[in-house]
Motif scaffolding. Structure first.
Motif, PDB file in Angstrom:
ATOM      1  N   HIS A  71       0.823  -1.216   0.000  1.00 45.46           N
ATOM      2  CA  HIS A  71       0.000   0.000   0.000  1.00 45.46           C
ATOM      3  C   HIS A  71       0.857   1.265   0.000  1.00 45.46           C
ATOM      4  N   LEU A  72       1.927   1.264   0.780  1.00 48.01           N
ATOM      5  CA  LEU A  72       2.726   2.483   0.897  1.00 48.01           C
ATOM      6  C   LEU A  72       3.398   2.850  -0.420  1.00 48.01           C
ATOM      7  N   GLN A  73       3.723   1.870  -1.253  1.00 48.35           N
ATOM      8  CA  GLN A  73       4.240   2.242  -2.567  1.00 48.35           C
ATOM      9  C   GLN A  73       3.144   2.886  -3.413  1.00 48.35           C
ATOM     10  N   ALA A  74       1.925   2.376  -3.306  1.00 48.73           N
ATOM     11  CA  ALA A  74       0.809   2.996  -4.027  1.00 48.73           C
ATOM     12  C   ALA A  74       0.607   4.435  -3.568  1.00 48.73           C
ATOM     13  N   VAL A  75       0.738   4.659  -2.260  1.00 48.44           N
ATOM     14  CA  VAL A  75       0.601   6.017  -1.727  1.00 48.44           C
ATOM     15  C   VAL A  75       1.684   6.928  -2.299  1.00 48.44           C
ATOM     16  N   THR A  76       2.911   6.422  -2.383  1.00 47.44           N
ATOM     17  CA  THR A  76       4.017   7.200  -2.945  1.00 47.44           C
ATOM     18  C   THR A  76       3.730   7.597  -4.386  1.00 47.44           C
ATOM     19  N   MET A  77       3.285   6.640  -5.196  1.00 44.65           N
ATOM     20  CA  MET A  77       2.979   6.940  -6.596  1.00 44.65           C
ATOM     21  C   MET A  77       1.801   7.901  -6.710  1.00 44.65           C
ATOM     22  N   ALA A  78       0.785   7.691  -5.881  1.00 47.01           N
ATOM     23  CA  ALA A  78      -0.386   8.555  -5.926  1.00 47.01           C
ATOM     24  C   ALA A  78      -0.046   9.987  -5.521  1.00 47.01           C
ATOM     25  N   ASN A  79       0.791  10.140  -4.512  1.00 53.50           N
ATOM     26  CA  ASN A  79       1.201  11.483  -4.097  1.00 53.50           C
ATOM     27  C   ASN A  79       1.925  12.208  -5.232  1.00 53.50           C
ATOM     28  N   TRP A  80       2.776  11.478  -5.941  1.00 55.73           N
ATOM     29  CA  TRP A  80       3.521  12.098  -7.043  1.00 55.73           C
ATOM     30  C   TRP A  80       2.564  12.543  -8.148  1.00 55.73           C
ATOM     31  N   ALA A  81       1.638  11.671  -8.519  1.00 56.05           N
ATOM     32  CA  ALA A  81       0.685  12.012  -9.579  1.00 56.05           C
ATOM     33  C   ALA A  81      -0.218  13.173  -9.156  1.00 56.05           C
ATOM     34  N   ARG A  82      -0.651  13.156  -7.927  1.00 56.58           N
ATOM     35  CA  ARG A  82      -1.517  14.234  -7.444  1.00 56.58           C
ATOM     36  C   ARG A  82      -0.802  15.584  -7.507  1.00 56.58           C
ATOM     37  N   ASP A  83       0.485  15.595  -7.198  1.00 56.08           N
ATOM     38  CA  ASP A  83       1.231  16.850  -7.135  1.00 56.08           C
ATOM     39  C   ASP A  83       1.784  17.295  -8.486  1.00 56.08           C
ATOM     40  N   HIS A  84       1.881  16.386  -9.469  1.00 60.24           N
ATOM     41  CA  HIS A  84       2.548  16.740 -10.726  1.00 60.24           C
ATOM     42  C   HIS A  84       1.663  16.630 -11.962  1.00 60.24           C
ATOM     43  N   SER A  85       0.524  15.974 -11.854  1.00 60.20           N
ATOM     44  CA  SER A  85      -0.391  15.900 -12.994  1.00 60.20           C
ATOM     45  C   SER A  85      -1.201  17.189 -13.094  1.00 60.20           C
ATOM     46  N   THR A  86      -1.591  17.531 -14.312  1.00 57.58           N
ATOM     47  CA  THR A  86      -2.481  18.675 -14.519  1.00 57.58           C
ATOM     48  C   THR A  86      -3.869  18.207 -14.922  1.00 57.58           C
ATOM     49  N   ASP A  87      -4.087  16.902 -14.930  1.00 58.84           N
ATOM     50  CA  ASP A  87      -5.375  16.320 -15.313  1.00 58.84           C
ATOM     51  C   ASP A  87      -6.247  16.175 -14.066  1.00 58.84           C
ATOM     52  N   PRO A  88      -7.384  16.858 -13.981  1.00 59.36           N
ATOM     53  CA  PRO A  88      -8.221  16.794 -12.778  1.00 59.36           C
ATOM     54  C   PRO A  88      -8.687  15.384 -12.440  1.00 59.36           C
ATOM     55  N   GLN A  89      -8.984  14.574 -13.441  1.00 54.12           N
ATOM     56  CA  GLN A  89      -9.449  13.211 -13.178  1.00 54.12           C
ATOM     57  C   GLN A  89      -8.336  12.356 -12.583  1.00 54.12           C
ATOM     58  N   VAL A  90      -7.131  12.505 -13.097  1.00 55.82           N
ATOM     59  CA  VAL A  90      -5.996  11.759 -12.566  1.00 55.82           C
ATOM     60  C   VAL A  90      -5.693  12.218 -11.142  1.00 55.82           C
ATOM     61  N   ARG A  91      -5.732  13.502 -10.914  1.00 55.58           N
ATOM     62  CA  ARG A  91      -5.440  14.025  -9.579  1.00 55.58           C
ATOM     63  C   ARG A  91      -6.477  13.570  -8.563  1.00 55.58           C
ATOM     64  N   GLN A  92      -7.750  13.508  -8.963  1.00 52.70           N
ATOM     65  CA  GLN A  92      -8.788  13.038  -8.050  1.00 52.70           C
ATOM     66  C   GLN A  92      -8.605  11.567  -7.723  1.00 52.70           C
ATOM     67  N   LEU A  93      -8.307  10.759  -8.741  1.00 46.77           N
ATOM     68  CA  LEU A  93      -8.060   9.344  -8.504  1.00 46.77           C
ATOM     69  C   LEU A  93      -6.871   9.158  -7.575  1.00 46.77           C
ATOM     70  N   ALA A  94      -5.800   9.897  -7.818  1.00 43.55           N
ATOM     71  CA  ALA A  94      -4.603   9.786  -6.976  1.00 43.55           C
ATOM     72  C   ALA A  94      -4.918  10.153  -5.527  1.00 43.55           C
ATOM     73  N   PHE A  95      -5.696  11.195  -5.340  1.00 44.70           N
ATOM     74  CA  PHE A  95      -6.082  11.596  -3.978  1.00 44.70           C
ATOM     75  C   PHE A  95      -6.902  10.505  -3.301  1.00 44.70           C
ATOM     76  N   ASP A  96      -7.850   9.916  -4.035  1.00 39.62           N
ATOM     77  CA  ASP A  96      -8.685   8.859  -3.459  1.00 39.62           C
ATOM     78  C   ASP A  96      -7.849   7.651  -3.045  1.00 39.62           C
ATOM     79  N   ILE A  97      -6.901   7.259  -3.895  1.00 44.40           N
ATOM     80  CA  ILE A  97      -6.043   6.115  -3.589  1.00 44.40           C
ATOM     81  C   ILE A  97      -5.175   6.411  -2.371  1.00 44.40           C
ATOM     82  N   GLN A  98      -4.583   7.587  -2.357  1.00 46.19           N
ATOM     83  CA  GLN A  98      -3.699   7.965  -1.249  1.00 46.19           C
ATOM     84  C   GLN A  98      -4.444   7.956   0.089  1.00 46.19           C
TER      85      GLN A  98
END
Length: 231
Positions: A71-98
């Motif tokens: 799980h913690l690796q998923a959180v790491t990847m999700a945090n990166w996508a949330r902070d660096h993606s400009t796509d609202p759908q990707v950022r929302q998914l990343a936040f939900d996973i994290q």
């Protein structure tokens, strides 16, 4: 117009709270909430069912230790996508996973504390999935190389590549890595669900299978919409 006092004029401006501090505090809070929930539910289940405390080498302990790392690796990847993606759908998914997986990690660490077991295994990963003669066929296929310690996890090279990308390429690669990560994680959760008699573990694994199953469907749709395929 209100008068400004001399003290107000000379008072130094209060520095804004740095974002990393806020994020770190949020992470700790989520983990603590999860740990408290995990300890409460597990203690209640053990008291009501008079079940023996899971010991070292059991499915329950192994699952809690290994799935926390997963799980913690998923959180790491999700945090990166949330902070660096400009796509609202990707950022929302990343936040939900994290947020979901951090709470679940806290819950599993609460179990381990209650059971008197270390937070991480001191031996090889995944040995609990062959305990008692049971085997999980095909699980290793979801992991791309020996550099990934458990099914579906990204390698160090893949994580470095993720951090090197931006824009559309970042979004697609994040979705590909996370989809494969979920596939490996749900296999582990299904095995634990099928081989545990502890109610709290069954409840959590059911939640993982439901939430990650829905997210996998969504990620496949998002990849198709972006002209990409799963890894």
């Amino acid at each position: 117009m209100d008068e400004v006092t001399e003290a107000e004029e000379t008072a130094p401006a209060r520095p804004p709270r740095s974002r990393p501090v806020v994020i770190a505090a949020s992470v700790i809070a989520v983990l603590l909430v999860g740990a408290v929930i995990g300890m409460f539910l597990t203690q209640r289940a053990m008291n009501s069912d008079e079940q023996a405390t899971p010991g070292a080498g059991s499915v329950e302990v192994g699952f809690a230790q290994d799935m926390s790392v997963h799980h913690l690796q998923a959180v790491t990847m999700a945090n990166w996508a949330r902070d660096h993606s400009t796509d609202p759908q990707v950022r929302q998914l990343a936040f939900d996973i994290q947020s979901t997986q951090l709470e679940q990690v806290g819950r599993m660490k609460g179990w381990l504390m209650l059971w008197g077991q270390p937070e991480q295994t001191t031996g090889a990963y995944m040995t609990w999935m062959s305990a008692g003669g049971h085997e999980m066929a095909g699980m290793s296929a979801t992991s791309s190389s020996s550099d990934a310690p458990m099914p579906g996890m990204a390698t160090n090279a893949e994580l470095a590549k993720l951090r090197s990308l931006s824009g559309h390429e970042l979004d697609v690669y994040f979705l590909q890595l996370m989809l494969r990560h979920h596939e490996g994680g749900t296999g582990m959760a299904q095995y634990a669900h099928d081989h545990t008699s502890v109610a709290a573990v069954k409840t959590l694994t059911e939640s993982i299978l439901e939430s990650q199953g829905a997210e996998m469907t969504l990620m496949k749709q998002m990849l198709t919409a972006r002209g990409a395929q799963p890894l």
